[in-house]
Design an enzyme around this catalytic site. Structure first.
Site, PDB file in Angstrom:
ATOM      1  N   ARG A 159      11.367  -1.464  10.845  1.00 47.87           N
ATOM      2  CA  ARG A 159      10.478  -0.982  11.719  1.00 47.87           C
ATOM      3  C   ARG A 159      10.181  -2.111  13.103  1.00 47.87           C
ATOM      4  O   ARG A 159      10.523  -3.344  12.718  1.00 47.87           O
ATOM      5  CB  ARG A 159       9.043  -0.840  11.129  1.00 47.87           C
ATOM      6  CG  ARG A 159       8.681   0.455  10.297  1.00 47.87           C
ATOM      7  CD  ARG A 159       7.648   0.252   9.524  1.00 47.87           C
ATOM      8  NE  ARG A 159       6.344  -0.238   9.975  1.00 47.87           N
ATOM      9  CZ  ARG A 159       5.369  -0.257   9.490  1.00 47.87           C
ATOM     10  NH1 ARG A 159       5.157   0.403   8.276  1.00 47.87           N
ATOM     11  NH2 ARG A 159       4.084  -0.765  10.016  1.00 47.87           N
ATOM     12  N   ARG A 162      -9.669   1.082   8.668  1.00 44.37           N
ATOM     13  CA  ARG A 162      -9.201  -0.256   8.913  1.00 44.37           C
ATOM     14  C   ARG A 162     -10.380  -1.255   9.733  1.00 44.37           C
ATOM     15  O   ARG A 162     -10.056  -2.285   9.971  1.00 44.37           O
ATOM     16  CB  ARG A 162      -7.803  -0.375   9.853  1.00 44.37           C
ATOM     17  CG  ARG A 162      -6.641  -0.700   9.220  1.00 44.37           C
ATOM     18  CD  ARG A 162      -5.503  -0.393  10.160  1.00 44.37           C
ATOM     19  NE  ARG A 162      -4.428  -1.174  10.049  1.00 44.37           N
ATOM     20  CZ  ARG A 162      -3.336  -0.811   9.487  1.00 44.37           C
ATOM     21  NH1 ARG A 162      -3.465   0.588   8.975  1.00 44.37           N
ATOM     22  NH2 ARG A 162      -2.169  -1.387   9.404  1.00 44.37           N
ATOM     23  N   LYS A 179       0.780  -1.247   0.108  1.00 41.82           N
ATOM     24  CA  LYS A 179      -0.012   0.179   0.120  1.00 41.82           C
ATOM     25  C   LYS A 179       0.948   1.326  -0.073  1.00 41.82           C
ATOM     26  O   LYS A 179       0.762   2.048  -0.750  1.00 41.82           O
ATOM     27  CB  LYS A 179      -0.829  -0.024   1.174  1.00 41.82           C
ATOM     28  CG  LYS A 179      -1.965  -1.173   1.201  1.00 41.82           C
ATOM     29  CD  LYS A 179      -2.613  -1.179   2.333  1.00 41.82           C
ATOM     30  CE  LYS A 179      -2.120  -1.119   3.815  1.00 41.82           C
ATOM     31  NZ  LYS A 179      -1.320  -2.327   4.347  1.00 41.82           N
ATOM     32  N   ARG A 236      -0.329  -8.765  13.566  1.00 42.00           N
ATOM     33  CA  ARG A 236      -0.926  -7.995  12.504  1.00 42.00           C
ATOM     34  C   ARG A 236      -1.643  -8.611  11.452  1.00 42.00           C
ATOM     35  O   ARG A 236      -2.725  -8.056  11.107  1.00 42.00           O
ATOM     36  CB  ARG A 236       0.427  -7.000  11.795  1.00 42.00           C
ATOM     37  CG  ARG A 236       0.901  -6.045  12.917  1.00 42.00           C
ATOM     38  CD  ARG A 236       2.353  -5.365  12.422  1.00 42.00           C
ATOM     39  NE  ARG A 236       2.135  -4.721  11.153  1.00 42.00           N
ATOM     40  CZ  ARG A 236       3.080  -4.605  10.334  1.00 42.00           C
ATOM     41  NH1 ARG A 236       4.367  -5.047  10.680  1.00 42.00           N
ATOM     42  NH2 ARG A 236       2.983  -3.817   9.126  1.00 42.00           N
ATOM     43  N   ARG A 282      12.141  -5.520   4.629  1.00 39.35           N
ATOM     44  CA  ARG A 282      11.834  -3.927   4.324  1.00 39.35           C
ATOM     45  C   ARG A 282      12.431  -2.869   5.108  1.00 39.35           C
ATOM     46  O   ARG A 282      13.030  -3.125   5.930  1.00 39.35           O
ATOM     47  CB  ARG A 282      10.312  -3.845   4.840  1.00 39.35           C
ATOM     48  CG  ARG A 282       9.848  -2.362   4.781  1.00 39.35           C
ATOM     49  CD  ARG A 282       8.523  -1.883   4.939  1.00 39.35           C
ATOM     50  NE  ARG A 282       7.835  -2.384   6.225  1.00 39.35           N
ATOM     51  CZ  ARG A 282       6.551  -2.407   6.330  1.00 39.35           C
ATOM     52  NH1 ARG A 282       5.782  -1.758   5.383  1.00 39.35           N
ATOM     53  NH2 ARG A 282       6.174  -2.608   7.449  1.00 39.35           N
TER      54      ARG A 282
HETATM   55  P1  AP5 Z   1       4.774  -1.665   1.972  1.00 39.13           P
HETATM   56  O1  AP5 Z   1       4.725  -0.701   0.477  1.00 39.13           O
HETATM   57  O2  AP5 Z   1       5.665  -1.035   2.890  1.00 39.13           O
HETATM   58  O3  AP5 Z   1       3.653  -2.300   2.342  1.00 39.13           O
HETATM   59  P2  AP5 Z   1       2.379  -1.846   3.082  1.00 39.13           P
HETATM   60  O4  AP5 Z   1       1.077  -2.667   2.709  1.00 39.13           O
HETATM   61  O5  AP5 Z   1       2.184  -0.306   3.137  1.00 39.13           O
HETATM   62  O6  AP5 Z   1       2.726  -2.472   4.809  1.00 39.13           O
HETATM   63  P3  AP5 Z   1       2.480  -1.970   6.139  1.00 39.13           P
HETATM   64  O7  AP5 Z   1       3.351  -2.635   6.912  1.00 39.13           O
HETATM   65  O8  AP5 Z   1       2.941  -0.314   5.978  1.00 39.13           O
HETATM   66  O9  AP5 Z   1       1.200  -1.695   6.072  1.00 39.13           O
HETATM   67  P4  AP5 Z   1       0.464  -1.912   7.638  1.00 39.13           P
HETATM   68  O10 AP5 Z   1      -0.901  -1.797   7.023  1.00 39.13           O
HETATM   69  O11 AP5 Z   1       0.529  -3.144   8.412  1.00 39.13           O
HETATM   70  O12 AP5 Z   1       0.955  -0.724   8.539  1.00 39.13           O
HETATM   71  P5  AP5 Z   1       0.745   0.680   8.970  1.00 39.13           P
HETATM   72  O13 AP5 Z   1       2.114   1.657   9.118  1.00 39.13           O
HETATM   73  O14 AP5 Z   1      -0.373   1.105   8.150  1.00 39.13           O
HETATM   74  O15 AP5 Z   1       5.545  -2.907   1.249  1.00 39.13           O
HETATM   75  C1  AP5 Z   1       6.316  -3.915   2.120  1.00 39.13           C
HETATM   76  C2  AP5 Z   1       7.554  -4.186   1.552  1.00 39.13           C
HETATM   77  O16 AP5 Z   1       7.391  -5.141   0.510  1.00 39.13           O
HETATM   78  C3  AP5 Z   1       8.384  -3.278   0.967  1.00 39.13           C
HETATM   79  O17 AP5 Z   1       9.689  -3.757   1.420  1.00 39.13           O
HETATM   80  C4  AP5 Z   1       8.383  -2.913  -0.269  1.00 39.13           C
HETATM   81  O18 AP5 Z   1       9.559  -2.690  -0.862  1.00 39.13           O
HETATM   82  C5  AP5 Z   1       8.126  -4.542  -0.562  1.00 39.13           C
HETATM   83  N1  AP5 Z   1       6.852  -4.663  -1.966  1.00 39.13           N
HETATM   84  C6  AP5 Z   1       6.081  -3.888  -2.280  1.00 39.13           C
HETATM   85  N2  AP5 Z   1       5.328  -4.327  -3.307  1.00 39.13           N
HETATM   86  C7  AP5 Z   1       5.999  -5.334  -3.713  1.00 39.13           C
HETATM   87  C8  AP5 Z   1       5.904  -6.089  -4.867  1.00 39.13           C
HETATM   88  N3  AP5 Z   1       4.999  -5.995  -5.877  1.00 39.13           N
HETATM   89  N4  AP5 Z   1       6.944  -7.054  -5.134  1.00 39.13           N
HETATM   90  C9  AP5 Z   1       8.029  -7.278  -4.174  1.00 39.13           C
HETATM   91  N5  AP5 Z   1       7.898  -6.571  -3.248  1.00 39.13           N
HETATM   92  C10 AP5 Z   1       7.104  -5.509  -2.954  1.00 39.13           C
HETATM   93  O19 AP5 Z   1       0.258   0.607  10.563  1.00 39.13           O
HETATM   94  C11 AP5 Z   1       1.188   0.137  11.548  1.00 39.13           C
HETATM   95  C12 AP5 Z   1       0.248   0.159  12.935  1.00 39.13           C
HETATM   96  O20 AP5 Z   1      -0.311   1.577  13.128  1.00 39.13           O
HETATM   97  C13 AP5 Z   1      -0.742  -0.822  12.870  1.00 39.13           C
HETATM   98  O21 AP5 Z   1      -0.391  -2.120  13.167  1.00 39.13           O
HETATM   99  C14 AP5 Z   1      -1.558  -0.227  14.018  1.00 39.13           C
HETATM  100  O22 AP5 Z   1      -1.035  -0.561  15.161  1.00 39.13           O
HETATM  101  C15 AP5 Z   1      -1.583   1.315  13.602  1.00 39.13           C
HETATM  102  N6  AP5 Z   1      -2.504   1.789  12.750  1.00 39.13           N
HETATM  103  C16 AP5 Z   1      -2.127   2.257  11.516  1.00 39.13           C
HETATM  104  N7  AP5 Z   1      -3.507   2.622  11.134  1.00 39.13           N
HETATM  105  C17 AP5 Z   1      -4.437   2.406  11.932  1.00 39.13           C
HETATM  106  C18 AP5 Z   1      -5.754   2.391  11.981  1.00 39.13           C
HETATM  107  N8  AP5 Z   1      -6.471   2.897  10.735  1.00 39.13           N
HETATM  108  N9  AP5 Z   1      -6.657   2.043  12.681  1.00 39.13           N
HETATM  109  C19 AP5 Z   1      -5.966   1.492  13.915  1.00 39.13           C
HETATM  110  N10 AP5 Z   1      -4.414   1.461  14.241  1.00 39.13           N
HETATM  111  C20 AP5 Z   1      -3.940   1.607  12.973  1.00 39.13           C
END
Ligand code: AP5
Length: 218
Positions: free
Chosen positions: A162, A90, A15, A173, A129
């Site tokens: 991270r 979410r 994402k 997660r 990552r």
């Molecule tokens: P990346 O693009 O970083 O993936 P992502 O989907 O953004 O993953 P996140 O881990 O950031 O998502 P998340 O939803 O768990 O975390 P968030 O920060 O929102 O890609 C991942 C890796 O794969 C990278 O190394 C990339 O280079 C590689 N890659 C990408 N595409 C690829 C492809 N096609 N092929 C090969 N490699 C590829 O949330 C973190 C925490 O914050 C949550 O756990 C929660 O505690 C809190 N939080 C955030 N939002 C909320 C909410 N709305 N409500 C409640 N708590 C929340």
């Protein structure tokens, strides 16, 4: 009329990676709820301190805190043309709140690309990552390596891994996603907003499919 795009998908689906590219192509601001929490944590604000325990456990931060934070972010002038939302909503309660916030701003969700990726692939992606300290640019040691190891290609800042990418937290997660966020697939399908994208392809191909889906539904 402003344009709002919600990127849906499990942790590690890509994402953040795709939101960055889409934001440049469409000229829309990228709002990552996870990045906002991490910035608050780094600055030790009250919001950051309250969110920390949930994030460390791989749990969702409570809806009331998260919704208030996104409401404030969406009300800023840089969102007048719309936004790409990454990581929010979410839960169904967050999705209901989002439609209320957007209708007050004279908009609505236009399209919800859902990037689907199986769990085994997610684990490999998250363990390799590297994220940039200054602006959250995302790299992967195998699939999307930076030009110089440990340094962001875009702004030269340090790359770090991270805390919540540790194996046991990743497993939690993914479980939390399955239990609390996956119901949004059905939620947005019923509203004819969902566009499913195969997220197992390479980054460029996923990006192209995403752009096509967005152009079709906007
Ligand atoms: P990346 O693009 O970083 O993936 P992502 O989907 O953004 O993953 P996140 O881990 O950031 O998502 P998340 O939803 O768990 O975390 P968030 O920060 O929102 O890609 C991942 C890796 O794969 C990278 O190394 C990339 O280079 C590689 N890659 C990408 N595409 C690829 C492809 N096609 N092929 C090969 N490699 C590829 O949330 C973190 C925490 O914050 C949550 O756990 C929660 O505690 C809190 N939080 C955030 N939002 C909320 C909410 N709305 N409500 C409640 N708590 C929340």
């Amino acid at each position: 009329m402003p344009s709002y795009i919600v990127l849906l998908g499990p942790p590690g689906a890509g994402k953040g990676t795709q939101a960055q590219v889409l934001s440049e192509k469409l000229g829309l601001v990228h709002i990552s709820s996870g990045d906002i929490f991490r910035e608050n944590l780094q600055a030790q604000t009250e919001l950051g301190v309250r969110a920390q325990a949930f994030m460390n456990r791989g749990e969702l931060v409570p809806d009331d805190l998260t919704i208030a934070m996104i409401r404030e972010r969406l009300s800023r002038p840089d969102c007048q043309q719309g936004a790409i939302l990454d990581g929010f909503p979410r839960t169904p309660a967050q999705a209901d709140a989002l439609s209320g916030i957007l209708s007050q701003l004279g908009g609505k969700v236009d399209v919800v690309p859902y990037i689907s990726v199986p769990a085994a692939v997610l684990i490999e992606r998250l363990s390799g990552r590297w994220t940039c300290r200054a602006a959250g640019h995302v790299f992967h040691e195998k699939y999307n390596p930076p030009k110089v190891a440990g340094v962001c290609d875009f702004d030269g800042s340090e790359l770090y891994q991270r805390d919540d990418d540790k194996a046991e937290t990743v497993a939690r997660r993914i479980q939390v996603y399955t239990d609390q966020t996956a119901p949004l697939i059905d939620y947005y399908q019923k509203r004819h907003l969902l566009a499913q994208i195969d997220g197992t392809q390479d980054i460029e191909t996923v990006g192209q499919h995403l752009l096509d889906a967005v152009k079709q539904q906007r």
